[in-house]
Design an enzyme around this catalytic site. Sequence first.
Site, PDB file in Angstrom:
ATOM      1  CD  GLU A   1       2.984  -6.537 -15.945  1.00 41.48           C
ATOM      2  OE1 GLU A   1       2.827  -6.386 -14.717  1.00 41.48           O
ATOM      3  OE2 GLU A   1       4.092  -6.533 -16.496  1.00 41.48           O
TER       4      GLU A   1
ATOM      5  CD  GLU B   1       9.249  -7.921 -19.384  1.00 47.54           C
ATOM      6  OE1 GLU B   1       8.820  -6.782 -19.136  1.00 47.54           O
ATOM      7  OE2 GLU B   1       9.256  -8.854 -18.542  1.00 47.54           O
TER       8      GLU B   1
ATOM      9  CE  LYS C   1       5.657  -5.585 -18.636  1.00 42.29           C
ATOM     10  NZ  LYS C   1       6.848  -5.854 -17.909  1.00 42.29           N
TER      11      LYS C   1
ATOM     12  CG  ASN D   1       3.120  -1.032   2.731  1.00 43.86           C
ATOM     13  OD1 ASN D   1       2.571  -2.026   2.271  1.00 43.86           O
ATOM     14  ND2 ASN D   1       4.284  -0.585   2.296  1.00 43.86           N
ATOM     15  N   GLY D   2       1.915  -3.601   4.830  1.00 41.70           N
ATOM     16  CA  GLY D   2       2.603  -4.823   5.246  1.00 41.70           C
ATOM     17  C   GLY D   2       1.588  -5.895   5.626  1.00 41.70           C
TER      18      GLY D   2
ATOM     19  CG  HIS E   1       9.238 -30.877 -26.221  1.00 41.34           C
ATOM     20  ND1 HIS E   1       9.610 -32.101 -26.736  1.00 41.34           N
ATOM     21  CD2 HIS E   1      10.210 -30.002 -26.604  1.00 41.34           C
ATOM     22  CE1 HIS E   1      10.771 -31.977 -27.371  1.00 41.34           C
ATOM     23  NE2 HIS E   1      11.138 -30.729 -27.314  1.00 41.34           N
TER      24      HIS E   1
ATOM     25  CB  CYS F   1      -0.865  -0.021   1.256  1.00 40.41           C
ATOM     26  SG  CYS F   1      -1.693  -1.593   1.498  1.00 40.41           S
TER      27      CYS F   1
ATOM     28  CE  LYS G   1       7.154   0.223 -11.426  1.00 36.42           C
ATOM     29  NZ  LYS G   1       7.259  -0.429 -12.714  1.00 36.42           N
TER      30      LYS G   1
ATOM     31  NE  ARG H   1       4.157   2.220  -1.776  1.00 40.24           N
ATOM     32  CZ  ARG H   1       5.403   1.726  -1.750  1.00 40.24           C
ATOM     33  NH1 ARG H   1       6.287   2.173  -2.621  1.00 40.24           N
ATOM     34  NH2 ARG H   1       5.751   0.793  -0.901  1.00 40.24           N
TER      35      ARG H   1
ATOM     36  CD1 TRP I   1      -2.514  -4.338  -5.054  1.00 34.75           C
ATOM     37  CD2 TRP I   1      -1.989  -5.869  -3.521  1.00 34.75           C
ATOM     38  NE1 TRP I   1      -2.438  -5.562  -5.682  1.00 34.75           N
ATOM     39  CE2 TRP I   1      -2.114  -6.518  -4.763  1.00 34.75           C
ATOM     40  CE3 TRP I   1      -1.663  -6.642  -2.397  1.00 34.75           C
ATOM     41  CZ2 TRP I   1      -1.919  -7.897  -4.925  1.00 34.75           C
ATOM     42  CZ3 TRP I   1      -1.489  -8.015  -2.552  1.00 34.75           C
ATOM     43  CH2 TRP I   1      -1.612  -8.614  -3.810  1.00 34.75           C
TER      44      TRP I   1
HETATM   45  C1  AGP Z   1       6.498  -6.097 -14.130  1.00 34.63           C
HETATM   46  O1  AGP Z   1       5.885  -5.372 -15.118  1.00 34.63           O
HETATM   47  C2  AGP Z   1       5.777  -6.181 -12.882  1.00 34.63           C
HETATM   48  N1  AGP Z   1       5.411  -4.928 -12.383  1.00 34.63           N
HETATM   49  C3  AGP Z   1       6.442  -7.050 -11.838  1.00 34.63           C
HETATM   50  O2  AGP Z   1       6.589  -8.329 -12.363  1.00 34.63           O
HETATM   51  C4  AGP Z   1       7.812  -6.568 -11.343  1.00 34.63           C
HETATM   52  O3  AGP Z   1       8.767  -6.738 -12.323  1.00 34.63           O
HETATM   53  C5  AGP Z   1       8.208  -7.379 -10.099  1.00 34.63           C
HETATM   54  O4  AGP Z   1       7.232  -7.147  -9.110  1.00 34.63           O
HETATM   55  C6  AGP Z   1       9.589  -7.006  -9.594  1.00 34.63           C
HETATM   56  O5  AGP Z   1       9.620  -5.681  -9.188  1.00 34.63           O
HETATM   57  P1  AGP Z   1      11.042  -4.999  -8.848  1.00 34.63           P
HETATM   58  O6  AGP Z   1      11.855  -4.976 -10.097  1.00 34.63           O
HETATM   59  O7  AGP Z   1      10.670  -3.631  -8.359  1.00 34.63           O
HETATM   60  O8  AGP Z   1      11.671  -5.835  -7.771  1.00 34.63           O
END
Ligand code: AGP
Length: 610
Positions: free
Chosen positions: A490, A483, A487, A102-103, A506, A2, A605, A29, A76
């Site tokens: 997500e 990757e 993208k 937050n936690g 396979h 959060c 994030k 966040r 979150w």
């Molecule tokens: C990637 O687009 C995501 N936001 C997520 O997978 C991210 O890469 C992952 O949470 C790692 O974050 P960081 O690089 O801040 O450790």
Amino acid sequence: MCGIIGYTGGGQREATPILLRGLGRLEYRGYDSAGLAIQTDRGVVTRKLAGRVGGLQALVERLPVHGASGIAHTRWATHGAPTARNAHPQVDCHERIALVHNGIIENADALRAALERAGHSFWTDTDSETLVHLIEDAPGDTLEARVIAALEHVVGTYGIAVVWAEEPGKIVVARQGSPVLLGLGDGEYFVASDAAAILDYTRSIVHLDDGDIAVLTPESYHVVDRESHVQLRAVDDVTWDLEEIELNGYAHFMQKEIAEQSETVRSTLRGRLVFDDGTARLDGLNLTPADCAAIRHINIVGCGTSWHAGLVGRHILETLTQIPVTVEYASEYRYRRLVMSPDTLTIAISQSGETADTLEALRAARAARSRVIGLVNVVGSTIARESDGGIYLHAGPEIGVASTKAFTSQIVALALLGLYLGREHGLALAMRQDLACRLAQLPGLVTRALALEPEVRMLAEEFVQSRNALYLGRGVNFPVALEGALKLKEISYIHAEGYPAAEMKHGPIALIDNEMPVVFVAPHDEVYPKVLSNMQEVKARGGRIIAVTTEGRGDVGTLAEHQLRIPETAPLLSPILTVIPLQLLAYHIAVLRGCDVDRPRNLAKSVTVE
Ligand code: AGP
């Protein structure tokens, strides 16, 4: 994960607008519910709701609340559904104490049961609410004394800010595992999960360490430990400016951050290439040539996109240093019985520098006596501060939840590290100088790859209704396939998978039909002929092929429905270019599907909880 913020001033400013503005900057966040608590002359008054900070803004306009100090939160959800009732701030039985957290409180159930037996009645289903009732129950005449006593019972992670009607103007802050920093003003003080929230008002920040308790009043601030011993903490100056966290005419931060990549790649390279000696200047690494020469094994840990960068890094580092490299999901690695050979260098890759699993993997590697370096974007973040040395990406703040510019800068940083270590592991001067030149050419090549956007937008219109997608690549571009799939998943919520192209036979090949878009990452390199055969296999089953290939070489001709041609570069560096059309494809498909690109559902994030 959060976002929390707090403000206390001597009355020169209203707290509410400061908290709302800061919360807007923290929304990446977590953004499923929000709230604030203001210390008014009528006590602590809260406003909270399910939904975005914008909704809270509207609520407060309807029901104004005035005061010179307060706390706020954007959530979150981990424990308790994202509803108005469960939104923070959490309050005690008599609504005299308010808290934002937050936690995760791991022993919340046991604490709640004990507190309910002691007569406390709970308003919410959250783990966080146990904290405010513990403080309500705790001995002590001051809020900080009560917070310290209450935290004795707590198992878990937290960044908290607390206010109490009995002590107007005071905010007590505590950190254990979740990032919290203080902002120092002139007769006013701030607390926030990260600096972006308070940059409008101050550039002087204090990072708190685990176990710290801070006490803020309009007159002063101080930091103590759990025994109330005063702790001295450094005051850092934030160097990046507000403009970097503004949209500047772009529709989304993700679009802006994709478009910035020629500049951010240049920024990661700035002042670090030493052409004569074919090496890199990496002063923050804290690794002498002798240390480098002694390394016998490299272990990379990370999560999500950072883990994908680690997979690219394995190819780069093994090729340039001949040192064996392993790449680990941090969340798995931290719970493994580590068998660590001496002279192992652990590299923790993290954009935010706060990802809990990567931080704990770093600590586990250190406990196993490995040297640890961090590849981090956020200056002063926990992973940066706990590493023995590291490389800052200098890519500027990354606000879009889907990581883009950090990925390309992570690969550039890994190539710089490869040059630096390669020099001590027999990599020939000519090869080092060639790679240094290739790196220097990258910003211009990135600009050319970005120019593919109009073509990619047309492709997005064609594939916007897809329900699934397959991304295939080989060698150093297999991670780019992963990757690209991540993208798309997500931000557009289309199910997508990345696979080594040869692995497709396979199993996944069973998924292919004339509705399945298959994205091949196929730059012209040593495995290109093999990728062509894999394309044949997909074409034979009617798959709809999109191929990312190299300009002027390797025309896949009729094999692919669409070709996106990227400029040529050194094969090891090609992921920096091949990923760009994939970032753009995901972005434009998500926009066309009306998705909230910067705030994708269920994501955040920086994942600061396990
Ligand atoms: C990637 O687009 C995501 N936001 C997520 O997978 C991210 O890469 C992952 O949470 C790692 O974050 P960081 O690089 O801040 O450790």
